[in-house]
Scaffold this active site. Structure first.
Site, PDB file in Angstrom:
ATOM      1  N   LYS A 152      -6.451  -5.030   9.873  1.00  0.00           N
ATOM      2  CA  LYS A 152      -6.592  -5.305   8.437  1.00  0.00           C
ATOM      3  C   LYS A 152      -7.155  -6.703   8.188  1.00  0.00           C
ATOM      4  CE  LYS A 152      -3.367  -2.029   6.441  1.00  0.00           C
ATOM      5  NZ  LYS A 152      -2.286  -1.767   5.506  1.00  0.00           N
ATOM      6  N   LYS A 174      -8.663   7.299  11.318  1.00  0.00           N
ATOM      7  CA  LYS A 174      -7.646   7.964  10.499  1.00  0.00           C
ATOM      8  C   LYS A 174      -8.055   7.922   9.028  1.00  0.00           C
ATOM      9  CE  LYS A 174      -4.479   4.410   8.946  1.00  0.00           C
ATOM     10  NZ  LYS A 174      -3.154   4.161   8.430  1.00  0.00           N
ATOM     11  N   LYS A 192      -6.648   4.634   2.949  1.00  0.00           N
ATOM     12  CA  LYS A 192      -7.130   4.210   1.639  1.00  0.00           C
ATOM     13  C   LYS A 192      -8.114   3.051   1.751  1.00  0.00           C
ATOM     14  CE  LYS A 192      -3.098   1.290   0.715  1.00  0.00           C
ATOM     15  NZ  LYS A 192      -2.032   1.776   1.604  1.00  0.00           N
TER      16      LYS A 192
HETATM   17  N1  AQP Z   1      -4.169   9.372   8.150  1.00  0.00           N
HETATM   18  C1  AQP Z   1      -2.838   9.445   8.204  1.00  0.00           C
HETATM   19  N2  AQP Z   1      -2.241  10.428   8.928  1.00  0.00           N
HETATM   20  C2  AQP Z   1      -0.889  10.525   8.980  1.00  0.00           C
HETATM   21  N3  AQP Z   1      -0.053   9.665   8.345  1.00  0.00           N
HETATM   22  C3  AQP Z   1      -0.601   8.670   7.626  1.00  0.00           C
HETATM   23  N4  AQP Z   1      -0.065   7.667   6.890  1.00  0.00           N
HETATM   24  C4  AQP Z   1      -1.075   6.933   6.356  1.00  0.00           C
HETATM   25  N5  AQP Z   1      -2.262   7.418   6.734  1.00  0.00           N
HETATM   26  C5  AQP Z   1      -2.011   8.503   7.521  1.00  0.00           C
HETATM   27  C6  AQP Z   1       1.374   7.446   6.684  1.00  0.00           C
HETATM   28  O1  AQP Z   1       1.631   7.377   5.292  1.00  0.00           O
HETATM   29  C7  AQP Z   1       2.775   6.543   5.082  1.00  0.00           C
HETATM   30  C8  AQP Z   1       2.554   5.596   3.949  1.00  0.00           C
HETATM   31  O2  AQP Z   1       1.393   4.818   4.131  1.00  0.00           O
HETATM   32  P1  AQP Z   1       1.079   3.521   3.266  1.00  0.00           P
HETATM   33  O3  AQP Z   1       0.008   3.768   2.285  1.00  0.00           O
HETATM   34  O4  AQP Z   1       2.312   2.951   2.725  1.00  0.00           O
HETATM   35  O5  AQP Z   1       0.551   2.588   4.349  1.00  0.00           O
HETATM   36  P2  AQP Z   1      -0.622   2.756   5.335  1.00  0.00           P
HETATM   37  O6  AQP Z   1      -0.149   3.303   6.616  1.00  0.00           O
HETATM   38  O7  AQP Z   1      -1.160   1.402   5.389  1.00  0.00           O
HETATM   39  O8  AQP Z   1      -1.624   3.821   4.629  1.00  0.00           O
HETATM   40  P3  AQP Z   1      -3.189   3.754   4.658  1.00  0.00           P
HETATM   41  O9  AQP Z   1      -3.822   4.665   3.707  1.00  0.00           O
HETATM   42  O10 AQP Z   1      -3.605   3.901   6.061  1.00  0.00           O
HETATM   43  O11 AQP Z   1      -3.467   2.341   4.121  1.00  0.00           O
HETATM   44  P4  AQP Z   1      -4.378   1.234   4.726  1.00  0.00           P
HETATM   45  O12 AQP Z   1      -5.776   1.732   4.606  1.00  0.00           O
HETATM   46  O13 AQP Z   1      -4.103   0.053   3.859  1.00  0.00           O
HETATM   47  O14 AQP Z   1      -3.948   1.055   6.152  1.00  0.00           O
HETATM   48  C9  AQP Z   1       3.052   5.834   6.412  1.00  0.00           C
HETATM   49  O15 AQP Z   1       4.174   6.432   7.006  1.00  0.00           O
HETATM   50  C10 AQP Z   1       1.825   6.111   7.236  1.00  0.00           C
HETATM   51  O16 AQP Z   1       2.115   6.199   8.596  1.00  0.00           O
END
Ligand code: AQP
Length: 332
Positions: free
Chosen positions: A112, A195, A198
């Site tokens: 990140k 993966k 967002k």
């Molecule tokens: N692609 C994915 N497949 C399975 N699980 C996922 N999670 C996120 N992306 C996938 C799971 O969703 C939960 C909440 O995620 P979050 O938004 O609080 O944080 P994150 O993991 O940072 O989600 P993003 O979309 O991947 O955000 P960015 O782009 O900021 O990194 C978590 O349990 C996560 O594992």
């Protein structure tokens, strides 16, 4: 009953399909077997710059979506992280137990901060896994339902729980990740080597649950596959098709083997068209239910107030024990 705890960020507005299949579906399932605590992690959200009005609106929206996805306030505790000040308080203690090198090894921070430019990344983004440690330990959680990307952070949580317990005496339950292998990593529809996320996905590769269902159908139909024609589950050779099969299987309850048989001799187009319909059928009522919660902010806020009260009762007890163990003089 064993305890479960998890949190989700309110930052993007709509949750995406990866959040839902990887995490939220497991939250819903664990309500039946666990004393479950789920929270919208607004403290984590501000590790990246946020517009205050948007953050407030997105926090309500996140709670509405969790309820729409099937969280039942009678069967779990749903709350907003900032409503329970103990998170930040225990977070500080955990910061003071974590090695700088140990925190530097968190791969999500490396990814990140590299995307943001290392100079712009905040100390909050760096220490966010340590706040997450406090989130989990405060509730003495046994199981933490998350996607694969969170495995390293749960490992850190286990290390810090054990470290605290060794140094100060038994205080925290050492939690385990609850990761469902098949859906632990849902991939970007345009680039199935990364993966769905967002921040890293292209708009066409990311299925937002609150998108117009027509847009969702279009994204599914234009998913990247490969130049072969056989519909077969093979994540190495056929990551795009395999991702579509995983999504199909999870939403319909059919096994991947059943789907391979069903689509034998059929073209990719058939799989995509069917999956587009399945997605539309799933997101349409989800959108309606989310809107119903948003249209009734009093009910929503009262669910969150009750949730915060229940969460605080547990969190305050754990924090008091930790303060005592560390040697803080009690306030008279
Ligand atoms: N692609 C994915 N497949 C399975 N699980 C996922 N999670 C996120 N992306 C996938 C799971 O969703 C939960 C909440 O995620 P979050 O938004 O609080 O944080 P994150 O993991 O940072 O989600 P993003 O979309 O991947 O955000 P960015 O782009 O900021 O990194 C978590 O349990 C996560 O594992």
């Amino acid at each position: 009953r064993p305890r479960a705890l998890s949190g989700i960020q309110p930052t993007a507005g709509s949750f995406h399909l990866g959040n839902y299949l990887g995490a939220i579906r497991q939250y819903v399932a664990l309500q039946e077997t666990h004393d479950a605590f789920y929270m919208v992690v607004d403290l984590h959200a501000i590790t990246m710059p946020q517009d205050p009005a948007e953050l407030r609106a997105n926090t309500r929206l996140a709670a509405a979506q969790l309820l729409a996805a099937g969280l039942d306030p009678e069967r779990c505790t749903l709350f907003i992280q900032s409503h329970v000040p103990e998170h930040a308080q225990l977070g500080w203690i955990m910061n003071c137990l974590t090695g700088f090198g140990e925190a530097s090894r968190m791969t999500q921070f490396k990814d990140k901060s590299a995307r943001q430019g290392t100079d712009r990344a905040t100390v909050g983004l760096f220490t966010y896994p340590i706040l997450q440690v406090a989130d989990i330990l405060l509730y003495q959680a046994n199981a933490v339902p998350v996607g694969e990307d969170q495995r390293q952070h749960i490992e850190l949580t286990r290390d810090l729980a054990e470290r605290f317990n060794t140094r100060f005496g038994d205080t925290f339950t050492v939690p385990a990740p609850h990761i469902v292998k098949e859906v632990a990593k849902i991939y970007d529809l345009q680039d199935p080597s990364i993966k769905m996320s967002k921040s890293a996905s292209t708009p066409k590769g990311l299925i937002n649950l609150l998108d117009d269902p027509k847009v969702t159908a279009k994204k599914v139909k234009s998913a990247v596959t490969d130049t072969d024609t056989v519909i077969r589950f093979d994540p190495v050779e056929k990551p795009g098709v395999s991702n579509l099969l995983t999504i199909h299987s999870t939403l319909t309850g059919k096994t991947v083997a059943e789907l391979e048989t069903e689509y034998e001799g059929k073209m990719y187009g058939a799989l995509k068209t069917d999956l587009a319909d399945i997605m539309v059928e799933f997101v349409t009522p989800f959108r309606t239910r989310t809107q119903e919660y948003l249209d009734d902010p009093e009910t929503l806020d009262s669910i969150l107030a009750k949730g915060a009260e229940k969460a605080r009762a547990v969190a305050a007890e754990t924090l008091a024990a930790a303060y005592d163990k560390v040697g803080f003089l009690p306030a008279k």
